[in-house]
Scaffold this motif. Structure first.
Motif, short mmCIF file in Angstrom:
data_model
loop_
_atom_site.label_atom_id
_atom_site.label_comp_id
_atom_site.label_asym_id
_atom_site.label_seq_id
_atom_site.Cartn_x
_atom_site.Cartn_y
_atom_site.Cartn_z
N THR A 1 11.25 -4.43 7.59
CA THR A 1 11.51 -3.88 6.26
C THR A 1 11.36 -2.37 6.37
O THR A 1 10.47 -1.88 7.06
CB THR A 1 10.51 -4.43 5.23
N GLU A 2 12.24 -1.66 5.68
CA GLU A 2 12.13 -0.21 5.66
C GLU A 2 11.98 0.23 4.20
O GLU A 2 12.67 -0.26 3.31
CB GLU A 2 13.35 0.44 6.30
N LEU A 3 11.06 1.14 3.98
CA LEU A 3 10.80 1.71 2.66
C LEU A 3 11.28 3.15 2.67
O LEU A 3 10.91 3.92 3.55
CB LEU A 3 9.31 1.64 2.34
N PHE A 4 12.11 3.50 1.69
CA PHE A 4 12.61 4.86 1.57
C PHE A 4 12.03 5.51 0.32
O PHE A 4 12.07 4.92 -0.76
CB PHE A 4 14.14 4.88 1.45
N ALA A 5 11.50 6.73 0.46
CA ALA A 5 11.13 7.56 -0.68
C ALA A 5 12.35 8.43 -0.96
O ALA A 5 12.80 9.17 -0.09
CB ALA A 5 9.91 8.42 -0.34
N ILE A 6 12.90 8.31 -2.16
CA ILE A 6 14.18 8.94 -2.49
C ILE A 6 14.02 9.87 -3.69
O ILE A 6 13.36 9.52 -4.67
CB ILE A 6 15.25 7.87 -2.79
N ALA A 7 14.69 11.03 -3.60
CA ALA A 7 14.73 11.99 -4.70
C ALA A 7 16.18 12.20 -5.10
O ALA A 7 17.05 12.39 -4.24
CB ALA A 7 14.10 13.31 -4.29
N ALA A 8 16.45 12.14 -6.40
CA ALA A 8 17.80 12.36 -6.92
C ALA A 8 17.95 13.83 -7.31
O ALA A 8 16.97 14.53 -7.58
CB ALA A 8 18.04 11.47 -8.14
N LYS A 9 19.19 14.29 -7.36
CA LYS A 9 19.48 15.67 -7.74
C LYS A 9 18.97 16.00 -9.14
O LYS A 9 18.63 17.14 -9.43
CB LYS A 9 20.99 15.94 -7.69
N GLY B 1 16.20 15.05 -10.39
CA GLY B 1 14.74 15.06 -10.41
C GLY B 1 14.08 13.70 -10.39
O GLY B 1 12.87 13.61 -10.18
N LEU B 2 14.82 12.65 -10.62
CA LEU B 2 14.24 11.31 -10.59
C LEU B 2 13.81 10.97 -9.16
O LEU B 2 14.52 11.27 -8.20
CB LEU B 2 15.26 10.27 -11.07
N LYS B 3 12.63 10.37 -9.03
CA LYS B 3 12.14 9.96 -7.71
C LYS B 3 11.77 8.49 -7.75
O LYS B 3 11.24 8.01 -8.75
CB LYS B 3 10.93 10.80 -7.31
N GLY B 4 12.05 7.81 -6.65
CA GLY B 4 11.72 6.39 -6.59
C GLY B 4 11.76 5.88 -5.17
O GLY B 4 11.91 6.66 -4.22
N THR B 5 11.62 4.59 -5.04
CA THR B 5 11.61 3.96 -3.72
C THR B 5 12.74 2.93 -3.63
O THR B 5 13.20 2.40 -4.64
CB THR B 5 10.26 3.25 -3.46
N LEU B 6 13.15 2.68 -2.40
CA LEU B 6 14.14 1.65 -2.12
C LEU B 6 13.61 0.86 -0.93
O LEU B 6 13.24 1.45 0.09
CB LEU B 6 15.49 2.28 -1.79
N VAL C 1 0.85 -1.20 0.00
CA VAL C 1 0.00 0.00 0.00
C VAL C 1 0.88 1.25 0.00
O VAL C 1 0.61 2.22 -0.72
CB VAL C 1 -0.96 0.00 1.21
N ALA C 2 1.98 1.22 0.76
CA ALA C 2 2.89 2.37 0.81
C ALA C 2 3.54 2.60 -0.54
O ALA C 2 3.61 3.74 -1.02
CB ALA C 2 3.95 2.14 1.89
N VAL C 3 4.03 1.53 -1.17
CA VAL C 3 4.67 1.67 -2.48
C VAL C 3 3.68 2.18 -3.51
O VAL C 3 4.00 3.08 -4.30
CB VAL C 3 5.30 0.32 -2.94
N ASP C 4 2.45 1.68 -3.51
CA ASP C 4 1.42 2.15 -4.44
C ASP C 4 1.14 3.64 -4.24
O ASP C 4 1.04 4.40 -5.21
CB ASP C 4 0.12 1.37 -4.26
#
Length: 100
Positions: free
Chosen positions: A64-72, A74-79, A11-14
């Motif tokens: 399990t840990e979910l990270f919301a990540i932003a790159a310099k 502009g790309l955004k994703g999860t780890l 649900v978090a990833v979605d």
């Protein structure tokens, strides 16, 4: 990012995907790779926008840990980082990513 409380990892990833975190990151030996765009990053090129922890359904020690990540760039994703014995992430690289 506003604070959301999620019951499950899926649900978090979605939810994060709907908010624009569309790529998936994986911490490999020497860099962090965006799996869909095939871009490679160093930890200093990324920022953790938010993180969420989830305990295992049958064993609370299986976190399990979910990270919301932003790159310099502009790309955004999860780890997704599993703290079980069988994970394939480079934990030391993940620890070097700064939180905002």
């Amino acid at each position: 990012m506003e604070t959301d409380n999620f019951d499950t990892l899926s649900v978090a990833v979605d939810s994060l995907t709907r908010k624009g975190y569309t790529d998936s990151f994986k911490a490999e030996e020497h860099c962090i790779v965006a799996l869909y765009s095939k871009k490679e990053y160093q930890p200093e090129d990324l920022k953790i926008v938010h993180s969420f922890r989830f305990e295992g359904m049958t064993n609370p020690a299986d976190e399990t840990e979910l990270f919301a990540i932003a790159a310099k760039d502009g790309l955004k994703g999860t780890l997704v980082m599993s703290y079980s014995a069988e994970h394939s992430q480079n934990v030391e690289l993940i620890k070097k990513i700064r939180e905002i």
